[in-house]
Design a protein around this motif. Structure first.
Motif, mmCIF file in Angstrom:
data_model
loop_
_atom_site.group_PDB
_atom_site.id
_atom_site.type_symbol
_atom_site.label_atom_id
_atom_site.label_comp_id
_atom_site.label_asym_id
_atom_site.label_seq_id
_atom_site.Cartn_x
_atom_site.Cartn_y
_atom_site.Cartn_z
ATOM 1 N N ASP A 1 1.260 12.019 -8.866
ATOM 2 C CA ASP A 1 -0.109 11.796 -8.380
ATOM 3 C C ASP A 1 -0.031 11.165 -6.989
ATOM 4 O O ASP A 1 1.004 10.610 -6.596
ATOM 5 C CB ASP A 1 -0.846 10.874 -9.341
ATOM 6 N N LYS A 2 -1.126 11.207 -6.266
ATOM 7 C CA LYS A 2 -1.102 10.764 -4.870
ATOM 8 C C LYS A 2 -0.661 9.307 -4.736
ATOM 9 O O LYS A 2 0.118 8.955 -3.849
ATOM 10 C CB LYS A 2 -2.477 10.982 -4.225
ATOM 11 N N GLY A 3 -1.154 8.446 -5.640
ATOM 12 C CA GLY A 3 -0.801 7.028 -5.583
ATOM 13 C C GLY A 3 0.702 6.815 -5.655
ATOM 14 O O GLY A 3 1.278 6.041 -4.881
ATOM 15 N N THR A 4 1.349 7.524 -6.583
ATOM 16 C CA THR A 4 2.795 7.404 -6.731
ATOM 17 C C THR A 4 3.521 7.945 -5.504
ATOM 18 O O THR A 4 4.448 7.315 -4.984
ATOM 19 C CB THR A 4 3.253 8.159 -8.001
ATOM 20 N N LEU A 5 3.084 9.116 -5.023
ATOM 21 C CA LEU A 5 3.734 9.721 -3.853
ATOM 22 C C LEU A 5 3.647 8.793 -2.638
ATOM 23 O O LEU A 5 4.620 8.637 -1.895
ATOM 24 C CB LEU A 5 3.098 11.081 -3.538
ATOM 25 N N ASP A 6 2.478 8.157 -2.451
ATOM 26 C CA ASP A 6 2.319 7.229 -1.321
ATOM 27 C C ASP A 6 3.339 6.091 -1.411
ATOM 28 O O ASP A 6 3.906 5.659 -0.400
ATOM 29 C CB ASP A 6 0.897 6.651 -1.305
#
Lengths: 332, 332
Positions: B261-266
């Protein structure tokens, strides 16, 4: 005046016919683009086996053909005539040269096909493995029995047949990955779960009826009290059954075999073989073609570099066949 | 006379038009019957998840929708809004009452859904499980990550990050099968392969960012020398990263998380999370629908009673995401 009217009407009529025909054709093309999964009939997918004439492959090939028919693509069946790794490599090289739409191969050896499979993938030909894996290769997927699990199931079945006691043996084909896995699952389970059972011999039957018979004869001579023999492959099972019928003595050991060719089923029916393990062979062939089609048509819209475009492993499952349900397994 | 000619010609013209139109229509229908895999648009397949609003399901749903579009069938997306087993059961009951063409469900609990899944199958509705399994249920297949293998991969990655030394911990969701398997694979591998590493704590983060943050804070307090933390799920990974940023001290432990998910990727991009495990979620959804379609249309022509009509298990694979390849994983 009359003639001009007729000419006008004919011209109008032909024009209408032309428009209608054009409309229905373009309508047709448009529908086909969005309606259903469908390939081209000149798209050829090749199934490659070894000992290609044996009954065992029929059901996988049927699944492969069924999927091809559903998807409107073509198939070709190839393979080595013998259990010969060099012959299979040669056949595979010939197929690659023809640039087919995809290749599903059952690898006769877990390592020796790796280079040639890599050549196919590097040439842009989708490759999946089915039935017998080549774990280090570039193939996109393996579809087959989880053979370690199958070995576990065979061990539990053997324990049931022998009341969990006594000496047992295995006749297998050690240099083929699926057979090694079946043997490993069997050995580990007997050792872990059945302290009163012992595996006293693991012999190489070379996937051959005569060799397996000889191996079983040695086992029967060396261990006259043997309670059960697990043959990891169908030719072997028939060979073991022959040896046991000949010199098994009064206390005949129980036999568990593998697969559901007619010869094996007949011996299950007659009681010579106590159980055989049925694989999901149709599913191996059917989903191999579906995966190849998906790879060839780039259907994975979420594809990220370095991730598997189709599932990496498919376990088609295993079922135990005994005298009770053997009739279901004869070809209809 | 002139008028009669005109009437004749018009009649002949309309007749030709009718014949041509009929011919092209029947041609169309005939082609559709044999050409391509194709269902009906009123055939509805339902995907059921839990915490249905989270990003994680988007890619599975996209795969499900892509397959539906290819096969000309419809989909519906349902699920519990919270991580609540009773809510998921209620949603599943409502869906069964509507008799859909098939259901793909990610089970919030390995045992509690079994009865309701059985009800669906007994009512003749094909059911497959994806992402999180319910091993004892009547569902025809499980499509997802081999989570035990994923745990093994995470352990090797952790060893690489910590040079194979020091205390490590796990934050997980113990009553969900996939998380239990990830934890088991991780623990077994550290114990077997890395004698200088030790798992000192396994905490319940409840799949929740706040709870996981609290668990990580406890770990950081109890084991100030902790070298690494493996979060088996994305919310947990973000919570752990928050705790480490707050009180991690100078020697910040390495974090391995799960999913993309975007949060993890960031957080991977910023270096707060060292690695995250990417699942083949699109393939889970795509092949779930293909299997349901195959079950609903009885496409397995070799079906024998008691054998799996579709493959029993599908391992969609796992890929390690680090700062090096994280950019590939942002949604395009």
């Amino acid at each position: 005046m009359k003639k001009i009217w007729i000419v006008y009407l004919l011209l109008i009529g032909f024009f209408l016919l032309y428009v209608l025909d054009y409309r229905s054709q373009s309508h047709l093309n448009e529908q086909w683009k969005t309606a259903g999964l469908r390939g081209e009939i000149d798209e050829k997918y090749v199934m490659v086996t070894f000992q290609m004439g044996i009954d065992y492959w029929k059901s996988s090939l049927k699944g492969f053909e069924d999927a091809a028919q559903a998807l409107n693509v073509s198939v070709e069946y190839r393979g080595s005539t013998q259990r010969d790794v060099h012959e299979q490599i040669t056949v595979l090289e010939q197929i690659i040269a023809k640039k087919p739409a995809g290749i599903a191969i059952s690898a006769i050896h877990p390592a020796d096909l790796t280079e040639t499979i890599g050549k196919a993938v590097d040439a842009g030909i989708p490759v999946v493995l089915f039935d017998s894996d080549a774990p280090g290769s570039k193939a996109y997927s393996f579809l087959g029995t989880n053979n370690y699990s199958a070995g576990i199931k065979a061990a539990h079945q053997m324990a049931e047949l022998t009341n969990g006691r006594g000496q047992v043996a295995v006749v297998t084909t050690p240099n083929q990955q699926n057979h090694q896995d079946r043997t490993d699952g069997f050995l580990a389970t007997i050792q872990k779960d059945y302290p009163e059972m012992k595996v006293v011999a693991v012999k190489n039957g070379k996937g051959d009826q005569i060799y397996s018979r000889q191996s079983a004869e040695e086992i029967l001579r060396d261990y006259p009290d043997i309670a059960g023999i697990f043959a990891t492959e169908a030719n072997g099972g028939i060979g073991v059954a022959e040896a046991v019928r000949e010199i098994g003595g009064s206390q005949r050991p129980k036999i568990i075999s593998f697969d559901t060719d007619k010869g094996t089923l007949d011996l299950v029916k007659s009681g010579d073989i106590s159980a055989t393990m049925a694989q999901g062979t149709w599913n191996m062939g059917y989903w191999s073609l579906q995966f190849l089609f998906s790879l060839g048509h780039d259907l994975n819209t979420a594809q990220i570099p370095g991730t598997p475009p189709v599932p990496e492993q498919v376990d088609t499952g295993i079922t135990v066949v005994t005298r009770q349900n053997v009739d279901d397994y004869y070809a209809k």
